[in-house]
Design a protein around this motif. Structure first.
Motif, PDB file in Angstrom:
ATOM      1  N   ALA A 117      12.982  37.671  28.673  1.00 24.70           N
ATOM      2  CA  ALA A 117      14.274  37.937  29.310  1.00 24.70           C
ATOM      3  C   ALA A 117      14.575  36.861  30.343  1.00 24.70           C
ATOM      4  CB  ALA A 117      14.251  39.325  29.957  1.00 24.70           C
ATOM      5  N   VAL A 118      14.754  35.616  29.872  1.00 27.34           N
ATOM      6  CA  VAL A 118      15.049  34.528  30.803  1.00 27.34           C
ATOM      7  C   VAL A 118      16.512  34.569  31.209  1.00 27.34           C
ATOM      8  CG1 VAL A 118      13.205  33.046  29.947  1.00 27.34           C
ATOM      9  CG2 VAL A 118      15.458  32.936  28.882  1.00 27.34           C
ATOM     10  N   ALA A 119      16.790  34.028  32.386  1.00 29.68           N
ATOM     11  CA  ALA A 119      18.154  34.085  32.916  1.00 29.68           C
ATOM     12  C   ALA A 119      19.088  33.104  32.220  1.00 29.68           C
ATOM     13  CB  ALA A 119      18.129  33.805  34.424  1.00 29.68           C
ATOM     14  N   GLU A 120      18.568  31.960  31.789  1.00 28.36           N
ATOM     15  CA  GLU A 120      19.422  30.926  31.209  1.00 28.36           C
ATOM     16  C   GLU A 120      19.900  31.320  29.800  1.00 28.36           C
ATOM     17  OE1 GLU A 120      16.578  29.125  34.112  1.00 28.36           O
ATOM     18  OE2 GLU A 120      16.374  30.421  32.352  1.00 28.36           O
ATOM     19  N   ALA A 171       4.659  36.436  29.570  1.00 28.89           N
ATOM     20  CA  ALA A 171       5.606  37.407  29.030  1.00 28.89           C
ATOM     21  C   ALA A 171       6.590  37.900  30.088  1.00 28.89           C
ATOM     22  CB  ALA A 171       4.854  38.592  28.425  1.00 28.89           C
ATOM     23  N   GLY A 172       6.241  37.782  31.356  1.00 24.15           N
ATOM     24  CA  GLY A 172       7.139  38.223  32.411  1.00 24.15           C
ATOM     25  C   GLY A 172       8.033  37.128  32.959  1.00 24.15           C
ATOM     26  N   ALA A 173       8.028  35.951  32.348  1.00 28.09           N
ATOM     27  CA  ALA A 173       8.836  34.832  32.847  1.00 28.09           C
ATOM     28  C   ALA A 173      10.320  35.190  32.816  1.00 28.09           C
ATOM     29  CB  ALA A 173       8.585  33.589  32.023  1.00 28.09           C
ATOM     30  N   ARG A 174      11.014  34.789  33.871  1.00 30.02           N
ATOM     31  CA  ARG A 174      12.447  35.065  33.969  1.00 30.02           C
ATOM     32  C   ARG A 174      13.272  33.787  34.050  1.00 30.02           C
ATOM     33  NH1 ARG A 174      10.690  38.801  32.188  1.00 30.02           N
ATOM     34  NH2 ARG A 174      10.791  40.991  32.866  1.00 30.02           N
ATOM     35  N   SER A 175      12.629  32.643  33.965  1.00 31.57           N
ATOM     36  CA  SER A 175      13.336  31.372  34.044  1.00 31.57           C
ATOM     37  C   SER A 175      12.679  30.365  33.100  1.00 31.57           C
ATOM     38  CB  SER A 175      13.312  30.827  35.462  1.00 31.57           C
ATOM     39  OG  SER A 175      13.814  29.510  35.515  1.00 31.57           O
ATOM     40  N   LEU A 177      13.771  33.510  23.003  1.00 37.62           N
ATOM     41  CA  LEU A 177      12.416  32.982  23.154  1.00 37.62           C
ATOM     42  C   LEU A 177      11.431  34.115  22.900  1.00 37.62           C
ATOM     43  CD1 LEU A 177      12.809  30.757  26.341  1.00 37.62           C
ATOM     44  CD2 LEU A 177      13.121  30.147  23.934  1.00 37.62           C
ATOM     45  N   ALA A 178      10.427  33.854  22.088  1.00 37.16           N
ATOM     46  CA  ALA A 178       9.461  34.889  21.732  1.00 37.16           C
ATOM     47  C   ALA A 178       8.047  34.440  22.049  1.00 37.16           C
ATOM     48  CB  ALA A 178       9.580  35.226  20.251  1.00 37.16           C
ATOM     49  N   VAL A 179       7.213  35.388  22.464  1.00 39.81           N
ATOM     50  CA  VAL A 179       5.789  35.158  22.703  1.00 39.81           C
ATOM     51  C   VAL A 179       5.022  36.357  22.169  1.00 39.81           C
ATOM     52  CG1 VAL A 179       6.164  33.728  24.749  1.00 39.81           C
ATOM     53  CG2 VAL A 179       5.861  36.197  25.006  1.00 39.81           C
TER      54      VAL A 179
END
Length: 304
Positions: free
Chosen positions: A266-269, A188-192, A179-181
């Motif tokens: 850097a999402v966890a899924e 941008a700091g989303a982790r999920s 996933l890119a932004v």
């Protein structure tokens, strides 16, 4: 006992019929074919009489196809392309040079295309190549009519989703998705994945399956605000200029120029990979040149 009906037309008549249909009139078709108007009219009349149907509605403004005419035009495209392929194949089998190879490609093919093209050219420099960008065959004029020898496309690697077509696929390689932004994006700091549910999404043509799988993992309804973008360059421009979240190839971030102004989330899924495949409408119709190019693609994929 039933017997096959005799064929009541020839390729010349079909070629004239197609020209009239595409030109919208006898006069324009005659100019296009370099024939006289009576010759074009005669060929069309012969075809109609042989088939026992009217193919055109004629008026002072020109001609338009009847329902039988529209059905015949679709099959005419296929017949003429198959005839050209047959001629090219026989010429190649007989040691003849030349021929034309038409290939439809998505941007994912860029990883193997340069090497495959170099290897193919070393063996068949005489073949004229025609390359056209596409995302999926059903969205490309000419695919159903057999205008293209084969395609190289990306499709989501989603378990338990069967293919709904009769196309053959040969896997070349798989590309992990990310996933890119844009740099400085508020998410941008989303982790999920769940944190991104209300965002605007940019997805490739096969993106619906990807998004359904992603949000199912976190038991969250998929986003409603989605743009399906079939052009990589347009998608990257939108990602840099908006607050959209994009599903892109991980290879994007191996190229500093292409990934300029973008960051990977850097999402966890885990994200499903994209399967890059050779897509074939009719394997038996492949010419020797087409089969050679496919072999070159497989060899290039092994080197990745």
């Amino acid at each position: 006992m039933a017997t096959d009906s005799p064929i009541r037309f020839n390729l010349r008549q079909l070629g004239v019929f197609r020209s009239v249909a595409e030109s919208g009139g006898i006069r324009a078709a005659a100019r296009r074919l370099g024939l006289t108007q009576p010759a074009v009219t005669h060929a069309v009349r012969e075809l109609e009489q042989g088939l026992g149907v009217d193919l055109f509605v004629r008026s002072a403004k020109g001609v338009r196809l009847t329902a039988p005419g529209e059905a015949l035009l679709l099959r005419t495209q296929r017949i003429l392309h198959e005839a050209q392929s047959a001629q090219a194949e026989l010429e190649q089998m007989g040691g003849g040079l030349g021929g034309r190879l038409r290939i439809a490609l998505s941007a994912a093919a860029s990883s193997v295309l340069p090497q495959a093209l170099s290897d193919f050219r070393a063996q068949r420099p005489d073949v004229v190549l025609e390359l056209r960008e596409m995302t999926w065959p059903t969205r490309l004029d000419g695919w159903r009519e057999g205008e293209y020898d084969f395609a190289v496309l990306a499709q989501a690697d989603v378990p338990h989703v069967p293919h709904q077509d009769a196309l053959e696929r040969e896997l070349l390689f798989a590309i992990p998705a990310v996933l890119a932004v844009r740099t400085g994006h508020p998410l941008a700091g989303a982790r999920s994945i769940a944190e991104l549910a209300q965002a605007l999404w940019l997805a490739p043509g096969y993106g619906m399956e990807v998004l359904d799988l992603l949000f199912a993992q976190c038991q969250t309804p998929p986003p409603r605000d989605i743009i399906y973008c079939h052009s990589v360059s347009i998608a990257l421009s939108l990602l840099r200029a908006t607050d959209a979240v994009g599903v892109v190839s991980s290879r994007l971030f191996l190229d500093a120029g292409a990934s300029r102004g973008l960051v990977a989330l850097a999402v966890a899924e885990p994200l499903p990979a994209a399967r890059v495949c050779v897509v074939i409408r009719d394997r038996q119709a492949l010419t020797p040149a087409a089969r050679l190019f496919i072999d070159c693609l497989h060899q290039a994929a092994k080197a990745l």
